[in-house]
Design a protein around this motif. Structure first.
Motif, short mmCIF file in Angstrom:
data_model
loop_
_atom_site.label_atom_id
_atom_site.label_comp_id
_atom_site.label_asym_id
_atom_site.label_seq_id
_atom_site.Cartn_x
_atom_site.Cartn_y
_atom_site.Cartn_z
N GLU A 24 34.42 79.95 104.81
CA GLU A 24 32.98 79.80 105.07
C GLU A 24 32.28 79.03 103.95
N VAL A 25 32.92 78.94 102.78
CA VAL A 25 32.26 78.28 101.63
C VAL A 25 33.09 77.08 101.15
N ILE A 26 33.24 76.12 102.02
CA ILE A 26 34.01 74.93 101.69
C ILE A 26 33.04 73.88 101.12
N PRO A 27 33.39 73.28 99.96
CA PRO A 27 32.49 72.23 99.42
C PRO A 27 32.28 71.11 100.45
N SER A 28 31.04 70.65 100.58
CA SER A 28 30.71 69.62 101.58
C SER A 28 31.30 68.28 101.21
N HIS A 29 31.17 67.94 99.91
CA HIS A 29 31.62 66.62 99.46
C HIS A 29 32.61 66.81 98.32
N ILE A 30 33.84 66.37 98.52
CA ILE A 30 34.87 66.43 97.48
C ILE A 30 35.23 65.01 97.08
N ALA A 31 35.22 64.74 95.78
CA ALA A 31 35.59 63.41 95.27
C ALA A 31 36.88 63.56 94.46
N ILE A 32 37.77 62.60 94.59
CA ILE A 32 39.06 62.71 93.90
C ILE A 32 39.43 61.43 93.16
N ILE A 33 39.80 61.58 91.88
CA ILE A 33 40.41 60.49 91.11
C ILE A 33 41.92 60.69 91.23
N MET A 34 42.55 59.79 91.98
CA MET A 34 43.95 59.98 92.37
C MET A 34 44.87 59.34 91.32
N ASP A 35 45.17 60.07 90.28
CA ASP A 35 45.88 59.50 89.13
C ASP A 35 47.32 59.99 89.09
N GLY A 36 48.20 59.18 88.51
CA GLY A 36 49.58 59.63 88.23
C GLY A 36 50.64 59.03 89.13
N ASN A 37 50.28 58.02 89.89
CA ASN A 37 51.25 57.41 90.80
C ASN A 37 52.34 56.65 90.03
N GLY A 38 51.90 55.90 89.02
CA GLY A 38 52.85 55.15 88.19
C GLY A 38 53.80 56.09 87.45
N ARG A 39 53.22 57.15 86.91
CA ARG A 39 54.03 58.10 86.14
C ARG A 39 55.06 58.81 87.04
N TRP A 40 54.60 59.10 88.27
CA TRP A 40 55.50 59.73 89.26
C TRP A 40 56.72 58.84 89.50
N ALA A 41 56.47 57.54 89.62
CA ALA A 41 57.56 56.59 89.88
C ALA A 41 58.47 56.47 88.65
N LYS A 42 57.84 56.38 87.48
CA LYS A 42 58.60 56.22 86.24
C LYS A 42 59.59 57.36 86.04
N LYS A 43 59.11 58.58 86.33
CA LYS A 43 59.97 59.76 86.20
C LYS A 43 61.23 59.65 87.05
N ARG A 44 61.11 58.89 88.13
CA ARG A 44 62.24 58.72 89.05
C ARG A 44 62.94 57.38 88.87
N ALA A 45 62.62 56.69 87.80
CA ALA A 45 63.16 55.34 87.54
C ALA A 45 62.91 54.42 88.72
N MET A 46 61.75 54.58 89.35
CA MET A 46 61.37 53.72 90.48
C MET A 46 60.25 52.78 90.03
N PRO A 47 60.04 51.66 90.73
CA PRO A 47 58.93 50.77 90.38
C PRO A 47 57.58 51.45 90.66
N ARG A 48 56.54 51.04 89.93
CA ARG A 48 55.21 51.65 90.08
C ARG A 48 54.73 51.63 91.52
N ILE A 49 55.06 50.54 92.22
CA ILE A 49 54.56 50.42 93.60
C ILE A 49 55.11 51.54 94.50
N ALA A 50 56.29 52.04 94.16
CA ALA A 50 56.84 53.15 94.94
C ALA A 50 55.94 54.38 94.79
N GLY A 51 55.37 54.54 93.58
CA GLY A 51 54.44 55.64 93.34
C GLY A 51 53.16 55.47 94.14
N HIS A 52 52.67 54.22 94.22
CA HIS A 52 51.46 53.95 95.00
C HIS A 52 51.69 54.23 96.48
#
Ligand code: V07
Length: 261
Positions: A24-52
């Protein structure tokens, strides 16, 4: 409230069954800074674009759960004005994502009655990206459900400077009275004039900065940070953020406006 698919996800079910998330108390407007895609890929030895690419899948996931929960506006920081400093090949890939996303997801967006919108300088985007965006904006303009608002080629200081310039032109032309300018006037000249202010800001990947995102609009917003990288962010993490927001709101619930800040 119609809760679709996501109830099947057992951990979310548990949070809801335990009533640790109040539907019943869900925020009306949620904003997100979607960070960490490059790091996610790096951890897997994948190119950054794979993270995107993986990050784009998360966008779909979170748009669905936000819609299911009855969130009114979901603003996602997809591309900042700073992002132009990245390697050309990475920028090209990023600029192909709106098309890819919309090709796959637009039918479901229509089914769900989601309205796609954007903030930022559309004119600075490549033609093919603009075209995909315009098509989605046009096709969904009469939809009345969740507003899925992409910040693309967006920078908050530039937005504020532009708002001031527009106000000055209107003062000069006599359509705006200098003495009647208030905070509300400023709201009306920003790109978010048609939207409520964000109730909750989420930033993933352990960074604890605003990075030129909605500086004016976030004045009273609750912030929630997580170490989770954006591609690993999911329905459960999203509910965790909402849960934290609800806990804070309960705490401030008893106080009068002036004491809340
Ligand atoms: C982008 C995926 C999410 C993580 C952050 C960076 C990469 C979805 C879109 C998008 C934008 C407009 C639109 C539909 C989809 C997008 C960019 C990057 C530039 F109408 N994800 N995503 N756009 N990433």
């Amino acid at each position: 409230m119609v809760l679709k698919n996501f109830f099947n996800k057992t951990k979310c079910e548990k949070k809801i069954a335990e009533e640790s998330v109040n539907l019943e108390v869900i925020p009306s407007h949620i904003a997100i800074i979607m960070d960490g895609n490059g790091r996610w890929a790096k951890k897997r030895a994948m190119p950054r674009i794979a993270g995107h690419h993986e990050g784009m899948k998360t966008v779909r996931k979170i748009a669905r759960v936000a819609d299911d929960l009855g969130v009114k506006v979901l603003t996602l920081y997809a591309f900042s004005t700073e992002n132009w400093k990245r390697p050309k090949s990475e920028i090209e890939f990023l600029m192909s994502l709106p098309e890819k996303f919309l090709n796959d997801f637009l039918p479901e967006i229509m089914e769900r009655n989601i309205r796609v919108q954007m903030i930022g300088e559309k004119e600075g985007l490549p033609e093919h990206t603009k075209k995909a965006l315009n098509k989605a904006l046009e096709k969904t303009k009469n939809n009345t459900g969740l507003i899925l608002n992409f910040a693309m080629n967006y920078g908050s200081r530039a937005e504020i400077v532009n708002a001031i310039k527009k106000m000055m032109i209107d003062v000069q032309e006599g359509t705006l009275n200098f003495d009647s300018i208030t905070e509300e006037t400023m709201n009306q000249y920003l790109m978010t004039s048609h939207l409520p202010e964000p109730d909750l800001l989420i930033r993933t990947s352990g960074e604890v900065r605003l990075s030129n995102f909605m500086l004016w609009q976030l004045a009273y917003t609750e912030f929630w940070f997580t170490d989770t990288l954006w591609p690993d962010f999911n329905e459960e993490t999203f509910l965790e953020a909402i849960q934290a927001y609800q806990k804070r709101n309960r705490r401030y619930g008893g106080l009068k406006g002036e004491e809340m800040y």
